[in-house]
Design a protein around this motif. Sequence first.
Motif, short mmCIF file in Angstrom:
data_model
loop_
_atom_site.label_atom_id
_atom_site.label_comp_id
_atom_site.label_asym_id
_atom_site.label_seq_id
_atom_site.Cartn_x
_atom_site.Cartn_y
_atom_site.Cartn_z
N THR A 1 -6.95 1.98 1.36
CA THR A 1 -6.35 2.59 2.54
C THR A 1 -7.37 3.29 3.43
O THR A 1 -7.01 4.04 4.33
N GLY A 2 -8.66 3.06 3.17
CA GLY A 2 -9.71 3.55 4.03
C GLY A 2 -10.16 4.97 3.77
O GLY A 2 -10.91 5.54 4.58
N GLU B 1 -14.22 8.63 0.83
CA GLU B 1 -14.67 9.81 0.09
C GLU B 1 -13.68 10.18 -1.01
O GLU B 1 -14.06 10.57 -2.11
N GLU B 2 -12.39 10.06 -0.71
CA GLU B 2 -11.37 10.32 -1.71
C GLU B 2 -11.48 9.30 -2.85
O GLU B 2 -11.38 9.65 -4.03
N ALA B 3 -11.73 8.05 -2.49
CA ALA B 3 -11.91 7.00 -3.50
C ALA B 3 -13.09 7.32 -4.40
O ALA B 3 -13.03 7.15 -5.62
N ALA C 1 -6.28 5.18 -8.84
CA ALA C 1 -6.07 5.98 -7.62
C ALA C 1 -7.26 5.78 -6.68
O ALA C 1 -7.10 5.77 -5.44
N SER C 2 -8.44 5.61 -7.25
CA SER C 2 -9.62 5.31 -6.45
C SER C 2 -9.45 3.99 -5.71
O SER C 2 -9.82 3.86 -4.53
N THR C 3 -8.89 3.00 -6.40
CA THR C 3 -8.66 1.69 -5.77
C THR C 3 -7.70 1.82 -4.59
O THR C 3 -7.91 1.22 -3.53
N LEU D 1 0.81 -1.23 0.00
CA LEU D 1 0.00 0.00 0.00
C LEU D 1 0.84 1.27 0.00
O LEU D 1 0.44 2.28 -0.61
N LEU D 2 1.99 1.26 0.65
CA LEU D 2 2.85 2.44 0.64
C LEU D 2 3.35 2.70 -0.79
O LEU D 2 3.31 3.83 -1.28
#
Length: 427
Positions: A246-247, A250-252, A239-241, A209-210
């Motif tokens: 990563t929780g 809303e950003e997703a 980027a949504s994925t 994830l990093l």
Amino acid sequence: MTTSDLVGLRIKTVRRQRGLSQAQLAHPELSDSYVSLIESGKRTPTPAVLELLAQKLDCSLSYLINGVTAEQMEDIELALGYARLALENGEVQEARTRFAELLANNNLTGLTGLRQETEFGLALATEACGELDEAISILLRLREEDQSPERRIEIAMVLCRCYKESERMTEAVEVGEQMLAGNTRQPWTDQLVELAATLLAAYVLRGDLLRARQFAAELLNAADALGTPRSIVAANWNASTVAYATGHNEEALSFAERAMAVQVETGQPRSIARLRITLLQRRLRARPAEVESVRDGLRAAVVEHEQTSTSRTDRARSHVELAFAEYMTGNYDKAVEHAVTGRSLVPEFGHVLGAEANLLLGRIYGAVGREGEASGHVASVRDWLTPLPHSRRPAAMWYATAETMEQLGDSDGAVEAYQRALACAGL
């Protein structure tokens, strides 16, 4: 035999059929020694000489170059066009049959470009039919041949995607990184961004994830610099994925909405259908209060998937997502129907979607008090997950299964499932 050898052999064969000597064929424009060198494959004739020889031999230029007549070439190109159209229209079995039949045509043997195009189409159709291992075999064979740079990137992208869908994340990452490593000093292109986006999804599923967060930011910058619809969709979709994994729900959702806005304007039906499921999934996770409108959107999306060339895996995902939304709204009969349909579209065992469908069935039956059936479905998740390599997605499924087993009173099963989750996570 080389191309020059084959061209020379065809000229020699037709010349003899016409009852001509080398000198007669050559006179007056060429020397008989030059014709002899051409026929032996020691000289490659220029296009002008080839056209002259075709006229003198009363045969088509296409035959001398490719070994097929103009009429045969037209038939091959027409058959290839029909196969592509079937794939684009979602008739994946029909497309697979047409591509395979065309490959069996002996006239295609000497037409390297068209044969490679047909094999690539067969790989795409085979992937869409859910036969990922066979699609991978075709792509690996193609990758060993000389290809244009653009086609090599396409092959790498589809191969990376097939490995990812097969839960073979190590191979998916290797394919993507090998191709991108060869292009590090070249500017980003649409194709490279799409390949990188597929690799990004593999990073997420492998649990890197990093690295995924860093790579997502790099791709978004590349897409913004390019400013092309394809790159913007690919970068924002994945980027949504990353944000979802990563929780950052809303950003997703925001990334998915941007990708969808561009995709609807410029994309193909297959890509629009696939992205629509992602967008609705993100919306449901970010805003569960909107479940009813999301459910209605998923119902339409399931129909959309049936009418496009999405793969069996994509269609399975659409049904499982709809089943989850129906479950959340208390429409348990419909939830069961779509969970079963989704499960039937993926290979028996060895697929996370099959495990998701069974786990959801267990929760549905548990909600209506049918504990025996609930326990049976939850227990069967083991059969679907056990064959899979260790990665982030199976780990999450084992953990969810353990929680459900606890709720159903199966403490021993829950302990085993928790242990499996830790093993998949490398702990």
